[in-house]
Design an enzyme around this catalytic site. Structure first.
Site, PDB file in Angstrom:
ATOM      1  N   ALA A   1      -5.006   9.019  -0.479  1.00 17.19           N
ATOM      2  CA  ALA A   1      -4.444  10.378  -0.376  1.00 17.19           C
ATOM      3  C   ALA A   1      -3.470  10.431   0.787  1.00 17.19           C
ATOM      4  O   ALA A   1      -3.813  10.854   1.888  1.00 17.19           O
ATOM      5  CB  ALA A   1      -5.566  11.396  -0.192  1.00 17.19           C
TER       6      ALA A   1
ATOM      7  N   ASP B   1       4.395   8.809   4.198  1.00 14.04           N
ATOM      8  CA  ASP B   1       3.536   9.646   3.346  1.00 14.04           C
ATOM      9  C   ASP B   1       2.381  10.191   4.183  1.00 14.04           C
ATOM     10  O   ASP B   1       1.277  10.436   3.682  1.00 14.04           O
ATOM     11  CB  ASP B   1       3.006   8.852   2.143  1.00 14.04           C
ATOM     12  CG  ASP B   1       2.478   9.736   1.017  1.00 14.04           C
ATOM     13  OD1 ASP B   1       2.717  10.950   1.062  1.00 14.04           O
ATOM     14  OD2 ASP B   1       1.816   9.204   0.103  1.00 14.04           O
TER      15      ASP B   1
ATOM     16  N   ASP C   1       1.230   0.180   5.434  1.00 10.66           N
ATOM     17  CA  ASP C   1       0.058   0.321   6.298  1.00 10.66           C
ATOM     18  C   ASP C   1      -0.978  -0.767   6.035  1.00 10.66           C
ATOM     19  O   ASP C   1      -2.006  -0.836   6.715  1.00 10.66           O
ATOM     20  CB  ASP C   1      -0.581   1.709   6.143  1.00 10.66           C
ATOM     21  CG  ASP C   1      -1.030   2.008   4.716  1.00 10.66           C
ATOM     22  OD1 ASP C   1      -0.850   1.153   3.822  1.00 10.66           O
ATOM     23  OD2 ASP C   1      -1.566   3.116   4.491  1.00 10.66           O
TER      24      ASP C   1
ATOM     25  N   ARG D   1       3.780  -8.331 -20.151  1.00  7.57           N
ATOM     26  CA  ARG D   1       4.360  -7.905 -21.420  1.00  7.57           C
ATOM     27  C   ARG D   1       4.898  -6.479 -21.376  1.00  7.57           C
ATOM     28  O   ARG D   1       5.519  -6.028 -22.325  1.00  7.57           O
ATOM     29  CB  ARG D   1       3.324  -8.047 -22.558  1.00  7.57           C
ATOM     30  CG  ARG D   1       3.116  -9.497 -22.992  1.00  7.57           C
ATOM     31  CD  ARG D   1       2.282  -9.592 -24.257  1.00  7.57           C
ATOM     32  NE  ARG D   1       0.896  -9.222 -24.035  1.00  7.57           N
ATOM     33  CZ  ARG D   1      -0.061 -10.071 -23.644  1.00  7.57           C
ATOM     34  NH1 ARG D   1       0.239 -11.347 -23.439  1.00  7.57           N
ATOM     35  NH2 ARG D   1      -1.284  -9.653 -23.464  1.00  7.57           N
TER      36      ARG D   1
END
Length: 387
Positions: free
Chosen positions: A305, A271, A246, A225
């Site tokens: 992280a 990243d 990954d 929704r």
């Protein structure tokens, strides 16, 4: 200087070719040929495959070094390390931090580039932050979050000598839309670490945003929704979408689904943070301690992280998950990434007239050698040099 590469297999821009000679002239690709003139210089990579150099547009660090160290040494070490992994171009990526630390990082990148990088070459700076919101902050430091400010960005761009190429922000922040309108004229504005709904994201794209950072992570999710930022990313053909393949950040099924939807607007990134290529231990990402266990990076609160991913491993993962041809998936880490920042005419594929960045690979996709601007920067130790 002109030379010819001989190899068993070539991943060209629009096809895969077997056997033949690839011309490199003054650091630029020439034609693919069946025969070459007599007495030509040849780099003999018989038994191997030639692929375009990889282009990582979102990388914080690797092998104990991080962009936010704010040192020339860190940028050069990152450059030298990733070229050994087949990466020939990258965007040094910052984190949300104090102005002082961020500005030192920018100055270090500029100084490192000006003095010459030893391996992969920087194609600009990616500012990941500080214009984010708390709910999906991930490993970004909410202490320094603030509203977008054009004057502030201009100051940073001047400090960077105009080399900031990409910036990520949360479009629901105050003044964000006006900021996007102006800044998107000169850099790739990306959506990240945001709780924006579908309509807000579409509004940001209508005003110039053109990318979503690490899809599914650090953003409002897909609901039947309320499509959220994820739904906006998947359904807007104007936008590129980053993906970390990954197997931890995104389930393989969803990664394959994203490929089917986004096609060449999907860009593979790492990243990667300083723990890449390092043993499991505790490292710092910005001001936060990050625990690495089985290669997975997490904060003390359990949030992912960054990653320790190698871009070439992300390519192999997505190819395995999707069962698509190698050249199609490879280009998501080279040509699509270059295209996302408007540089597909120069980098990202093996085509006559483009910069001669290439990788030599064996049948297991192990990097044997890497060339930047036609110059071989790395050769695997155990491989005898054939030229």
């Amino acid at each position: 200087m002109t030379y010819y590469i001989i190899a068993d297999r070539f991943l060209l821009e629009n096809e895969e070719r077997k056997k033949g000679y690839l011309e490199v002239k003054n650091g630029v690709f020439g034609e693919f040929r069946d025969k070459i003139p007599e007495n030509s210089e040849v780099k003999d990579w018989s038994g191997f495959m030639i692929a375009p150099g990889l282009f990582d547009t979102h990388i914080h660090g690797i092998k104990g070094h991080d962009v936010m160290d704010g040192t020339v040494e860190a940028i050069k070490e990152i450059s030298n390390t990733i070229v050994q992994l087949g990466v020939t171009r990258f965007l040094p990526t910052t984190l949300t931090s104090s102005d002082e630390i961020l500005e030192q990082a920018i100055k270090a990148i500029v100084s490192a580039v000006d003095s010459g990088l030893p391996g992969a070459q920087s194609e600009g700076i990616f500012l990941e932050g500080p214009y984010f919101t708390d709910k999906h902050k991930g490993a970004q430091n909410a202490r320094y979050f603030k509203n977008p400010d054009e004057a502030e960005f201009k100051k940073w761009q001047e400090l960077a000598n105009g080399t900031i190429t990409k910036i990520a922000l949360a479009p629901e922040r105050e003044h964000a839309i006006d900021f996007i309108k102006e800044v998107s004229k000169q850099v790739l504005v990306s959506i990240a670490h945001t709780d924006a709904d579908y309509e807000c994201c579409r509004h940001a794209v209508d005003n110039g945003a053109r990318c979503y950072v690490h899809l599914f992570n650090g953003m409002s999710g897909l609901h039947h929704r309320e499509p959220g930022a994820v739904g906006a990313a998947l359904t807007d053909s104007r936008c590129y979408t980053e993906l970390i393949c990954d197997g931890h950040h995104v389930h393989p099924i969803l990664a394959s689904m994203t490929l089917e939807i986004k096609k060449d607007k999907l860009i593979l990134i790492t990243d990667c943070m300083r723990a890449g290529l390092m043993p499991d231990d505790v490292y710092y990402l910005g001001e936060f301690p990050v625990t690495i266990s089985n290669g997975i990076a997490k904060t003390e609160t359990g949030s992912l992280a960054g990653s320790t991913l190698k871009l070439i491993d992300g390519i192999q993962n997505l190819q395995k998950w999707s069962n698509r041809p190698l050249h199609e998936i490879w280009h998501l880490g080279s040509l699509s990434t270059a295209a996302s920042i408007g540089k597909a005419d120069k980098f990202g594929s093996i085509k006559s007239g483009k910069v001669a960045d290439y990788v030599v690979l064996n049948s297991n996709l192990t990097v044997i050698a890497t060339a930047v601007d036609g110059v071989v920067k790395y050769v695997r130790d155990e491989i005898p040099i054939k030229f």
